[in-house]
Design a protein around this motif. Structure first.
Motif, PDB file in Angstrom:
ATOM      1  N   PRO A   1      55.413  83.706 -13.877  1.00 43.18           N
ATOM      2  CA  PRO A   1      55.527  84.192 -15.252  1.00 43.18           C
ATOM      3  C   PRO A   1      54.445  85.230 -15.514  1.00 43.18           C
ATOM      4  CG  PRO A   1      54.705  81.921 -15.191  1.00 43.18           C
ATOM      5  CD  PRO A   1      54.986  82.316 -13.778  1.00 43.18           C
TER       6      PRO A   1
ATOM      7  N   ASP B   1      46.975  86.424 -28.690  1.00 43.49           N
ATOM      8  CA  ASP B   1      48.225  86.933 -28.145  1.00 43.49           C
ATOM      9  C   ASP B   1      48.798  86.010 -27.081  1.00 43.49           C
ATOM     10  OD1 ASP B   1      48.309  89.099 -29.724  1.00 43.49           O
ATOM     11  OD2 ASP B   1      47.457  90.502 -28.256  1.00 43.49           O
ATOM     12  N   ALA B   2      47.890  85.518 -26.223  1.00 44.91           N
ATOM     13  CA  ALA B   2      48.358  84.716 -25.100  1.00 44.91           C
ATOM     14  C   ALA B   2      49.087  83.471 -25.584  1.00 44.91           C
ATOM     15  CB  ALA B   2      47.187  84.314 -24.213  1.00 44.91           C
TER      16      ALA B   2
ATOM     17  N   ALA C   1      59.824  73.012  -9.002  1.00 43.90           N
ATOM     18  CA  ALA C   1      58.620  73.825  -9.212  1.00 43.90           C
ATOM     19  C   ALA C   1      57.388  72.948  -9.453  1.00 43.90           C
ATOM     20  CB  ALA C   1      58.824  74.781 -10.388  1.00 43.90           C
TER      21      ALA C   1
ATOM     22  N   TYR D   1      59.191  87.284 -15.950  1.00 42.75           N
ATOM     23  CA  TYR D   1      58.677  86.859 -14.651  1.00 42.75           C
ATOM     24  C   TYR D   1      58.531  88.065 -13.738  1.00 42.75           C
ATOM     25  CZ  TYR D   1      60.274  82.194 -16.079  1.00 42.75           C
ATOM     26  OH  TYR D   1      60.472  81.021 -16.743  1.00 42.75           O
TER      27      TYR D   1
ATOM     28  N   ARG E   1      55.113  74.315 -19.037  1.00 42.36           N
ATOM     29  CA  ARG E   1      55.114  75.195 -20.215  1.00 42.36           C
ATOM     30  C   ARG E   1      55.045  76.666 -19.798  1.00 42.36           C
ATOM     31  NH1 ARG E   1      49.776  74.526 -22.842  1.00 42.36           N
ATOM     32  NH2 ARG E   1      49.278  75.953 -21.155  1.00 42.36           N
ATOM     33  N   ASP E   2      54.087  77.001 -18.928  1.00 37.93           N
ATOM     34  CA  ASP E   2      53.822  78.405 -18.618  1.00 37.93           C
ATOM     35  C   ASP E   2      54.868  79.018 -17.689  1.00 37.93           C
ATOM     36  OD1 ASP E   2      51.613  78.113 -20.172  1.00 37.93           O
ATOM     37  OD2 ASP E   2      50.237  77.789 -18.501  1.00 37.93           O
ATOM     38  N   ALA E   3      55.405  78.197 -16.772  1.00 42.22           N
ATOM     39  CA  ALA E   3      56.389  78.745 -15.836  1.00 42.22           C
ATOM     40  C   ALA E   3      57.788  78.723 -16.428  1.00 42.22           C
ATOM     41  CB  ALA E   3      56.358  77.977 -14.525  1.00 42.22           C
ATOM     42  N   GLY E   4      57.941  78.091 -17.595  1.00 43.20           N
ATOM     43  CA  GLY E   4      59.247  78.084 -18.243  1.00 43.20           C
ATOM     44  C   GLY E   4      60.251  77.172 -17.555  1.00 43.20           C
TER      45      GLY E   4
ATOM     46  N   ARG F   1      58.903  73.467 -24.609  1.00 40.40           N
ATOM     47  CA  ARG F   1      58.561  73.077 -23.239  1.00 40.40           C
ATOM     48  C   ARG F   1      57.101  72.687 -23.113  1.00 40.40           C
ATOM     49  NH1 ARG F   1      61.328  78.569 -21.124  1.00 40.40           N
ATOM     50  NH2 ARG F   1      63.491  77.954 -21.327  1.00 40.40           N
TER      51      ARG F   1
ATOM     52  N   MET G   1      61.828  84.651 -21.195  1.00 45.29           N
ATOM     53  CA  MET G   1      60.498  84.799 -20.601  1.00 45.29           C
ATOM     54  C   MET G   1      60.510  85.900 -19.567  1.00 45.29           C
ATOM     55  SD  MET G   1      59.121  80.923 -20.060  1.00 45.29           S
ATOM     56  CE  MET G   1      57.686  81.509 -19.169  1.00 45.29           C
TER      57      MET G   1
ATOM     58  N   ARG H   1      69.033  67.836  -7.307  1.00 46.87           N
ATOM     59  CA  ARG H   1      68.094  67.550  -8.400  1.00 46.87           C
ATOM     60  C   ARG H   1      68.099  66.070  -8.775  1.00 46.87           C
ATOM     61  NH1 ARG H   1      66.845  71.733 -11.813  1.00 46.87           N
ATOM     62  NH2 ARG H   1      65.532  70.127 -12.746  1.00 46.87           N
TER      63      ARG H   1
ATOM     64  N   GLU I   1      53.446  83.471 -27.496  1.00 45.10           N
ATOM     65  CA  GLU I   1      54.788  83.180 -27.002  1.00 45.10           C
ATOM     66  C   GLU I   1      55.100  81.683 -27.078  1.00 45.10           C
ATOM     67  OE1 GLU I   1      57.389  84.165 -23.060  1.00 45.10           O
ATOM     68  OE2 GLU I   1      56.125  85.679 -24.003  1.00 45.10           O
TER      69      GLU I   1
ATOM     70  N   PRO J   1      63.041  74.734 -17.623  1.00 50.61           N
ATOM     71  CA  PRO J   1      63.962  74.459 -18.729  1.00 50.61           C
ATOM     72  C   PRO J   1      64.235  72.970 -18.936  1.00 50.61           C
ATOM     73  CG  PRO J   1      65.186  75.154 -16.799  1.00 50.61           C
ATOM     74  CD  PRO J   1      63.729  75.232 -16.426  1.00 50.61           C
TER      75      PRO J   1
ATOM     76  N   PRO K   1      65.811  83.617 -19.303  1.00 43.21           N
ATOM     77  CA  PRO K   1      65.439  82.508 -20.191  1.00 43.21           C
ATOM     78  C   PRO K   1      64.455  81.509 -19.593  1.00 43.21           C
ATOM     79  CG  PRO K   1      67.861  82.702 -20.039  1.00 43.21           C
ATOM     80  CD  PRO K   1      67.272  83.639 -19.031  1.00 43.21           C
ATOM     81  N   ASP K   2      64.566  81.213 -18.285  1.00 43.12           N
ATOM     82  CA  ASP K   2      63.700  80.169 -17.742  1.00 43.12           C
ATOM     83  C   ASP K   2      63.517  80.346 -16.241  1.00 43.12           C
ATOM     84  OD1 ASP K   2      65.965  78.990 -16.427  1.00 43.12           O
ATOM     85  OD2 ASP K   2      66.539  78.138 -18.368  1.00 43.12           O
ATOM     86  N   ILE K   3      62.708  79.464 -15.663  1.00 43.45           N
ATOM     87  CA  ILE K   3      62.367  79.616 -14.251  1.00 43.45           C
ATOM     88  C   ILE K   3      63.568  79.403 -13.344  1.00 43.45           C
ATOM     89  CG2 ILE K   3      61.605  77.240 -13.856  1.00 43.45           C
ATOM     90  CD1 ILE K   3      59.445  78.394 -12.003  1.00 43.45           C
ATOM     91  N   ASP K   4      64.526  78.581 -13.772  1.00 36.93           N
ATOM     92  CA  ASP K   4      65.705  78.374 -12.926  1.00 36.93           C
ATOM     93  C   ASP K   4      66.465  79.682 -12.730  1.00 36.93           C
ATOM     94  OD1 ASP K   4      65.092  75.768 -12.571  1.00 36.93           O
ATOM     95  OD2 ASP K   4      66.610  74.960 -13.920  1.00 36.93           O
TER      96      ASP K   4
ATOM     97  N   PRO L   1      51.697  86.408 -21.324  1.00 33.07           N
ATOM     98  CA  PRO L   1      52.364  86.860 -22.545  1.00 33.07           C
ATOM     99  C   PRO L   1      51.489  87.844 -23.328  1.00 33.07           C
ATOM    100  CG  PRO L   1      52.031  84.459 -22.552  1.00 33.07           C
ATOM    101  CD  PRO L   1      51.341  84.998 -21.350  1.00 33.07           C
ATOM    102  N   GLY L   2      52.141  88.715 -24.075  1.00 34.96           N
ATOM    103  CA  GLY L   2      51.423  89.601 -24.999  1.00 34.96           C
ATOM    104  C   GLY L   2      50.736  90.770 -24.339  1.00 34.96           C
TER     105      GLY L   2
ATOM    106  N   HIS M   1      61.366  68.525 -11.421  1.00 34.08           N
ATOM    107  CA  HIS M   1      61.790  69.893 -11.088  1.00 34.08           C
ATOM    108  C   HIS M   1      61.129  70.338  -9.787  1.00 34.08           C
ATOM    109  CE1 HIS M   1      62.393  74.243 -11.469  1.00 34.08           C
ATOM    110  NE2 HIS M   1      63.360  73.943 -12.330  1.00 34.08           N
TER     111      HIS M   1
END
Lengths: 116, 407
Positions: free
Chosen positions: A111, B75-76, B114, A3, B159-162, B24, A1, B176, B79, B164, A88-91, A114-115, B112
């Motif tokens: 993030p 497009d949005a 976040a 960011y 989902r959007d912030a990724g 995710r 991803m 954690r 991903e 994991p 790969p991810d937010i972490d 996208p696109g 998490h």
């Protein structure tokens, strides 16, 4: 991803940039961070920004341009620069954000749409 | 709980975790699973239950996710959809093997950093246990529509912030795990926490569901003593549930509870769980809180340990978790051990702006002032405590005590 990691600094750091002695430590810390993140191969773009006093804000109202001196929001912390990174991810993004010299002030991670 | 409900609850979180782990997208996974369950309700009565019901549900849910992918053209959405497509390529377990239990990852996602702190517990209850938003909203005393929106937003952020679906790295793990434990405890309802002064008995309490989550966590992290500590703490508290109200619904404080109403089997399980944790020699906040409950229950049942030991346990907890609730409980324990004035002195030390709207502080202060014979001040403190109490039965109890000051 992808960011954007957005670095925030206060007047103090912006002022330090031009200072002969403290400026060396400031730039040294940024230089080693920039070298490290660039060497990792995740950087897709980015830039450091001049201070908020150089910012100009424009708003369109009723089709007319309202141009104003200064940044979008008056705040103690101002955007000082940013990187666009691919991880790969937010972490992973947060781990890079935490290494920035301005992490004690605050780094925002977002993030990208996208696109685009 | 009926066996069918148990099976569904056990399966729900497991299957959501599998369906969402790559993309995710918890909301899409839940929708797809709900569709698959509907399809099962139509098909299974006619065709018979398949040999591997979970595999059947996952296969149908993945087809739903694929349909969703084909429908999304923008497009949005691309991903996210690519990630969903990747989901579809996960290998099926070999014949007869169960799907791996990915619920631990799901718990770490929900807790998490976040994700906003107060939505973590509701998120766990929905994604891991499949509870509906209305039920969760009732327990957290917010309108159902508000809770629904907040859950939707939290899932979109994941989902959007990724965020994991992963077990955190060793360097981050302790912190954690703490977030996961705290979210489960929040689901349990800190209203049950009667270490200091019994709090309100919340309508629609989720205590049972939180204990379920606690059990899942101890199975997924068998070597984590704090998970066992949390489970022991919740079991101890739950064991006294029916003793907190008398026959006419009036509130009964811990010291006056009918011990025969305490659930002996649950207390025994709590004690065994706490012993397992203690054997790992890694003490922590939740083990200490459970140990305090254990000591208080022991003191009522057998007269041992004495109040001085209980006060020491509170000191240890305070050193580890210096928060306002712990401070109030510690003051009460010190009062029990060395006198009301000593407890009051500790309460006086707390910063005024922290305690102004905190009901347990004022209830404890009123109690200690009454015990110290300072009736006038006690009367005023009871008034403040009563005004801050949401639970009617607790309010009546406090009003009773206030009236007794006058006689």
């Amino acid at each position: 991803m992808q960011y954007a990691i957005l670095f925030y600094e206060t007047d103090k750091e912006f002022a330090t940039r031009d200072h002969t002695e403290e400026g060396a430590a400031y730039w040294g810390a940024w230089r080693s961070y920039i070298d490290e993140i660039s060497a990792s191969g995740i950087v897709r773009g980015g830039a450091g920004l001049l201070g908020p006093e150089t910012a100009t804000t424009i708003r369109l109202a009723d089709g007319r341009k309202h141009v104003q001196d200064g940044p979008f929001a008056a705040a103690k912390e101002q955007l000082a620069g940013f990187f666009l990174i691919e991880v790969p991810d937010i972490d992973a993004a947060l781990a890079w954000a935490a290494k920035a010299p301005c992490a004690p002030i605050g780094v925002e991670v977002r993030p990208t749409l996208p696109g685009m | 709980m009926r066996p069918v409900e148990q099976a569904v609850r056990e399966s729900f979180g497991r299957l959501v975790a599998i369906l969402a782990s790559r993309g995710r997208d918890l909301a899409a996974a839940e929708d797809a699973l709900a569709d698959a369950v509907l399809a099962a309700l139509e098909r299974w009565p006619a065709d018979g239950v398949p040999d591997r019901p979970e595999a059947w549900l996952v296969a149908v849910a993945r087809r739903r996710l694929a349909d969703r992918f084909r429908r999304s053209k923008t497009d949005a959405a691309l991903e996210g959809s690519l990630a969903i497509l990747a989901e579809l390529s996960i290998d099926e377990p070999a014949d007869g093997a169960a799907f791996p239990d990915e619920r631990l990852r799901l718990l770490f996602v929900c807790a998490h950093p976040a994700i906003e702190e107060t939505i973590r517990a509701p998120l766990m209850l929905q994604t891991v246990l499949g509870l509906d938003a209305a039920r969760i909203a009732a327990a957290f005393l917010v309108p159902a529509s508000t809770m629904g929106q907040r859950l939707v937003r939290a899932k979109a952020k994941i989902r959007d912030a990724g965020v994991p679906f992963a077990i955190p790295e060793a360097s981050e793990l302790p912190e954690r795990v703490q977030s996961v434990l705290e979210a489960i405890y929040a689901a349990f309802g800190s209203g049950w926490d009667d270490i200091a002064i019994d709090g309100p008995d919340r309508a629609g309490s989720l205590a049972e569901e939180a204990i379920w989550l606690g059990r899942v966590l101890t199975r997924l992290m068998p070597d984590e003593p704090e998970a066992l500590g949390l489970l022991a703490l919740m079991l101890h508290s739950e064991a006294r549930r029916s003793a907190r109200r008398d026959a006419s619904g009036r509130y009964v404080p811990f010291s006056e509870q009918e011990t025969s109403l305490w659930q002996a089997a649950m207390i025994a399980e709590a004690e065994a769980t706490l012993r397992r944790a203690a054997a790992m020699h890694r003490p922590g906040r939740f083990q200490l809180e459970a140990a305090i409950q254990s000591a208080q229950v022991g003191a009522r049942l057998t007269g041992s340990p004495g109040p001085d030991v209980i006060a020491l346990l509170h000191e240890a907890l305070w050193a580890r978790a210096p928060r306002i609730g712990v401070a109030v409980a510690r003051a009460v324990a010190v009062a029990d051990a060395t006198g009301a004035e000593a407890g009051l002195a500790l309460l006086e030390e707390l910063p005024g702006d922290h305690v102004a709207g905190y009901q347990p502080y004022h209830a404890a202060r009123a109690d200690l002032l009454a015990r110290a014979g300072r009736a006038e001040e006690a009367f005023a403190a009871f008034s403040t405590a009563i005004a801050l109490t949401g639970d009617g039965a607790v309010r009546d109890h406090l009003a009773d005590r206030q009236r007794r000051l006058l006689s």
